[in-house]
Design a protein around this motif. Sequence first.
Motif, PDB file in Angstrom:
ATOM      1  N   ALA A 164     115.028  80.191 132.155  1.00 40.01           N
ATOM      2  CA  ALA A 164     115.465  80.570 130.814  1.00 40.01           C
ATOM      3  C   ALA A 164     115.692  82.076 130.714  1.00 40.01           C
ATOM      4  O   ALA A 164     116.686  82.535 130.131  1.00 40.01           O
ATOM      5  CB  ALA A 164     114.429  80.129 129.779  1.00 40.01           C
ATOM      6  N   ARG A 165     114.781  82.876 131.320  1.00 41.89           N
ATOM      7  CA  ARG A 165     114.969  84.330 131.303  1.00 41.89           C
ATOM      8  C   ARG A 165     116.248  84.717 132.034  1.00 41.89           C
ATOM      9  O   ARG A 165     116.991  85.609 131.596  1.00 41.89           O
ATOM     10  CB  ARG A 165     113.775  85.033 131.952  1.00 41.89           C
ATOM     11  N   CYS A 166     116.505  84.067 133.182  1.00 48.14           N
ATOM     12  CA  CYS A 166     117.746  84.346 133.910  1.00 48.14           C
ATOM     13  C   CYS A 166     118.958  84.068 133.035  1.00 48.14           C
ATOM     14  O   CYS A 166     119.915  84.860 132.997  1.00 48.14           O
ATOM     15  CB  CYS A 166     117.804  83.501 135.184  1.00 48.14           C
ATOM     16  N   ARG A 167     118.914  82.946 132.318  1.00 46.50           N
ATOM     17  CA  ARG A 167     120.029  82.579 131.450  1.00 46.50           C
ATOM     18  C   ARG A 167     120.131  83.512 130.239  1.00 46.50           C
ATOM     19  O   ARG A 167     121.236  83.838 129.781  1.00 46.50           O
ATOM     20  CB  ARG A 167     119.847  81.137 130.969  1.00 46.50           C
ATOM     21  N   GLU A 168     119.004  83.945 129.743  1.00 49.24           N
ATOM     22  CA  GLU A 168     119.008  84.825 128.572  1.00 49.24           C
ATOM     23  C   GLU A 168     119.516  86.220 128.925  1.00 49.24           C
ATOM     24  O   GLU A 168     120.295  86.820 128.163  1.00 49.24           O
ATOM     25  CB  GLU A 168     117.592  84.922 127.999  1.00 49.24           C
ATOM     26  N   GLU A 169     119.089  86.737 130.089  1.00 52.61           N
ATOM     27  CA  GLU A 169     119.389  88.113 130.453  1.00 52.61           C
ATOM     28  C   GLU A 169     120.607  88.248 131.366  1.00 52.61           C
ATOM     29  O   GLU A 169     121.096  89.357 131.578  1.00 52.61           O
ATOM     30  CB  GLU A 169     118.174  88.740 131.155  1.00 52.61           C
ATOM     31  N   GLY A 170     121.091  87.137 131.932  1.00 53.49           N
ATOM     32  CA  GLY A 170     122.186  87.216 132.879  1.00 53.49           C
ATOM     33  C   GLY A 170     121.756  87.723 134.233  1.00 53.49           C
ATOM     34  O   GLY A 170     122.516  88.388 134.943  1.00 53.49           O
ATOM     35  N   TRP A 171     120.524  87.390 134.631  1.00 58.03           N
ATOM     36  CA  TRP A 171     120.003  87.813 135.929  1.00 58.03           C
ATOM     37  C   TRP A 171     120.448  86.802 136.992  1.00 58.03           C
ATOM     38  O   TRP A 171     119.952  85.689 137.043  1.00 58.03           O
ATOM     39  CB  TRP A 171     118.491  87.869 135.909  1.00 58.03           C
ATOM     40  N   GLY A 172     121.409  87.186 137.823  1.00 59.04           N
ATOM     41  CA  GLY A 172     121.843  86.322 138.913  1.00 59.04           C
ATOM     42  C   GLY A 172     122.669  85.136 138.491  1.00 59.04           C
ATOM     43  O   GLY A 172     123.004  84.287 139.328  1.00 59.04           O
ATOM     44  N   VAL A 173     122.995  85.055 137.228  1.00 62.92           N
ATOM     45  CA  VAL A 173     123.745  83.916 136.697  1.00 62.92           C
ATOM     46  C   VAL A 173     124.390  84.363 135.387  1.00 62.92           C
ATOM     47  O   VAL A 173     123.939  85.331 134.766  1.00 62.92           O
ATOM     48  CB  VAL A 173     122.795  82.704 136.478  1.00 62.92           C
ATOM     49  N   ALA A 174     125.431  83.675 134.962  1.00 63.81           N
ATOM     50  CA  ALA A 174     126.082  84.041 133.708  1.00 63.81           C
ATOM     51  C   ALA A 174     125.136  83.852 132.532  1.00 63.81           C
ATOM     52  O   ALA A 174     124.348  82.900 132.492  1.00 63.81           O
ATOM     53  CB  ALA A 174     127.340  83.183 133.512  1.00 63.81           C
ATOM     54  N   ARG A 175     125.194  84.762 131.573  1.00 63.22           N
ATOM     55  CA  ARG A 175     124.380  84.628 130.370  1.00 63.22           C
ATOM     56  C   ARG A 175     124.783  83.365 129.620  1.00 63.22           C
ATOM     57  O   ARG A 175     125.965  83.045 129.497  1.00 63.22           O
ATOM     58  CB  ARG A 175     124.532  85.832 129.441  1.00 63.22           C
ATOM     59  N   ASP A 176     123.771  82.662 129.124  1.00 62.73           N
ATOM     60  CA  ASP A 176     124.029  81.435 128.371  1.00 62.73           C
ATOM     61  C   ASP A 176     122.859  81.247 127.405  1.00 62.73           C
ATOM     62  O   ASP A 176     121.862  80.606 127.738  1.00 62.73           O
ATOM     63  CB  ASP A 176     124.150  80.242 129.317  1.00 62.73           C
ATOM     64  N   PRO A 177     122.935  81.841 126.215  1.00 66.12           N
ATOM     65  CA  PRO A 177     121.825  81.768 125.261  1.00 66.12           C
ATOM     66  C   PRO A 177     121.407  80.336 124.913  1.00 66.12           C
ATOM     67  O   PRO A 177     120.218  80.059 124.735  1.00 66.12           O
ATOM     68  CB  PRO A 177     122.346  82.509 124.032  1.00 66.12           C
ATOM     69  N   ALA A 178     122.385  79.426 124.822  1.00 66.32           N
ATOM     70  CA  ALA A 178     122.040  78.042 124.477  1.00 66.32           C
ATOM     71  C   ALA A 178     121.224  77.397 125.593  1.00 66.32           C
ATOM     72  O   ALA A 178     120.248  76.683 125.326  1.00 66.32           O
ATOM     73  CB  ALA A 178     123.312  77.241 124.211  1.00 66.32           C
ATOM     74  N   ALA A 179     121.628  77.631 126.849  1.00 66.95           N
ATOM     75  CA  ALA A 179     120.867  77.084 127.972  1.00 66.95           C
ATOM     76  C   ALA A 179     119.482  77.719 128.032  1.00 66.95           C
ATOM     77  O   ALA A 179     118.488  77.039 128.318  1.00 66.95           O
ATOM     78  CB  ALA A 179     121.620  77.310 129.282  1.00 66.95           C
ATOM     79  N   ALA A 180     119.413  79.026 127.769  1.00 70.96           N
ATOM     80  CA  ALA A 180     118.113  79.704 127.767  1.00 70.96           C
ATOM     81  C   ALA A 180     117.188  79.077 126.731  1.00 70.96           C
ATOM     82  O   ALA A 180     116.017  78.787 127.020  1.00 70.96           O
ATOM     83  CB  ALA A 180     118.298  81.194 127.474  1.00 70.96           C
ATOM     84  N   ARG A 181     117.707  78.860 125.541  1.00 72.55           N
ATOM     85  CA  ARG A 181     116.886  78.251 124.487  1.00 72.55           C
ATOM     86  C   ARG A 181     116.374  76.884 124.901  1.00 72.55           C
ATOM     87  O   ARG A 181     115.211  76.551 124.668  1.00 72.55           O
ATOM     88  CB  ARG A 181     117.708  78.131 123.197  1.00 72.55           C
ATOM     89  N   GLU A 182     117.229  76.076 125.533  1.00 71.38           N
ATOM     90  CA  GLU A 182     116.827  74.728 125.936  1.00 71.38           C
ATOM     91  C   GLU A 182     115.735  74.771 127.003  1.00 71.38           C
ATOM     92  O   GLU A 182     114.764  73.998 126.943  1.00 71.38           O
ATOM     93  CB  GLU A 182     118.048  73.967 126.447  1.00 71.38           C
TER      94      GLU A 182
END
Length: 252
Positions: A164-182
């Motif tokens: 979730a942190r990777c998805r929220e911050e865009g660490w090594g992967v595209a940012r995706d706030p919805a995926a981070a929340r899930e």
Amino acid sequence: MTGRTPEAAEAEAHYQRMWRLRRMSEAELRAVLAGDPAAAAPWIESAARYGVAEAQARLGQLRLDAGDGAAARAWFERAAAQGHGEALNMVGRCQENGWGGEADLTAAAGWYRSAADAGSAWGDYNLANLLFDGRGVAQDRAAACAGYRRAAAQGHARAMNLLARCREEGWGVARDPAAAREWYRRSAEAGYFRAQYNFAALLAAEGDADAAARWFEAALNGAPPDSRGAMAAALAGHPEPSLAALGRRLAA
């Protein structure tokens, strides 16, 4: 009348356990090894000496919990030699932390990779942590996030939170706030206190203070003392008055 020495009595008990182990079904053996730790300990040791990989891994953990890192590492290595995934991971932990020998992060990464290949979610998670920080291996945050994803797919709550942190911050992967929340939600529901806090923070930002309060309280109640204090202090400074009051109450 001369009684048997304690050593002789234990040797006889060990012989009897070995006799019974040879006649147990796999289901019976699993039930014995998964029993109450105090009652299961003699069976675990006998089964480990009999060559049962699961028992060797469990005996390694018992030795580690007792502070005997050298014995723990030896038993983990015996189980790992049979391809036991969690034992492979624990040899990596011994290498990473210097339990029972010198620390070697590069070797730890190799063990974690073998554990991950054997299906261990902890192996994927621990290797991902090394990759994320570049410890013992070249830093590769894309590979780290992929490792967190594999572990998360197996239900690993901590990996879900870091994915979730990777998805929220865009660490090594595209940012995706919805995926981070899930992923925060799934990790929180799996009981991980850090994800519960992170999910609560998202809910508060969305304006759902009541739901946020429930998750903040769950996070602080499940956190170890040092983390609980830091979380409560941060929450006490929240701009939402009801949440700040909750933080002050939980800090008391």
